[in-house]
Design a protein around this motif. Structure first.
Motif, short mmCIF file in Angstrom:
data_model
loop_
_atom_site.label_atom_id
_atom_site.label_comp_id
_atom_site.label_asym_id
_atom_site.label_seq_id
_atom_site.Cartn_x
_atom_site.Cartn_y
_atom_site.Cartn_z
N SER A 1 0.86 -1.19 0.00
CA SER A 1 0.00 0.00 0.00
C SER A 1 0.89 1.24 0.00
CB SER A 1 -0.90 0.02 1.23
OG SER A 1 -0.14 0.26 2.40
N GLU A 2 0.34 2.33 -0.50
CA GLU A 2 1.12 3.57 -0.57
C GLU A 2 1.55 4.04 0.81
OE1 GLU A 2 0.89 7.97 -2.68
OE2 GLU A 2 -0.64 6.48 -3.12
N THR A 3 0.69 3.83 1.80
CA THR A 3 1.01 4.24 3.16
C THR A 3 2.21 3.48 3.70
OG1 THR A 3 -1.32 4.72 3.56
CG2 THR A 3 0.08 4.46 5.50
N THR A 4 2.22 2.19 3.51
CA THR A 4 3.31 1.35 4.00
C THR A 4 4.60 1.56 3.21
OG1 THR A 4 1.70 -0.32 4.65
CG2 THR A 4 3.98 -1.03 4.53
N GLY B 1 5.41 4.17 1.17
CA GLY B 1 5.87 5.55 1.02
C GLY B 1 5.86 5.99 -0.43
N LYS C 1 3.63 4.91 -4.46
CA LYS C 1 2.57 4.11 -5.08
C LYS C 1 3.12 2.71 -5.37
CE LYS C 1 0.19 7.98 -7.09
NZ LYS C 1 -0.36 8.60 -8.28
#
Length: 140
Positions: free
Chosen positions: A77-80, A82, A84
């Protein structure tokens, strides 16, 4: 079919019944004609097609739960990450006919870099990439 293990660890398969294509020595570098003459199979797991020539390569349904896990990686995921997911790369050493390669791609990752020594597996991997609408390039 039954397997014959060789000294270098590569496996040769001998058909018990049916025509699976030409019987070639392990030291033979397959030609376009060899690939065309071989018997090819296709199976689908987790929505992904995989293609192989049973006389020269292996297929195992045993990886189905692990490939399903890869398809649902929470860490992709983008959150994990950093960034895309499509900006990332995965490495698949000994890619075979695709057990994990296409799962990484279908999960949303960017490039999947594959290495494989068996030319029959490489051909199956490339055929599977076309069937799964994955782009393919070859580094020399």
């Amino acid at each position: 079919m039954h397997s014959i293990l060789t000294q270098n660890g590569l496996r040769s398969l001998a058909p018990i019944y049916g025509d699976f294509g030409p019987s070639l020595p392990l030291t033979h570098t397959p030609t376009a004609t060899d690939f065309t003459s071989a018997f090819w199979c296709t199976a689908q797991q987790n929505g992904i097609l995989q293609t192989w020539a049973p006389q020269y390569t292996m297929f195992s349904r045993g990886n189905i739960s692990e490939t399903a896990r890869v398809l649902n990686l929470e860490s992709l995921s983008e959150t994990t990450l950093g960034t895309k997911p499509e900006n990332t790369s995965a490495v698949d050493l000994y890619a075979g006919i695709r057990y994990f390669t296409f799962s990484y791609a279908k999960a949303g990752g960017g490039k999947v870099l594959c290495w494989e020594i068996n030319p029959w597996s490489v051909k199956g991997l490339r055929r599977g990439a076309v069937r799964n609408k994955c782009g393919v390039s070859t580094a020399h």
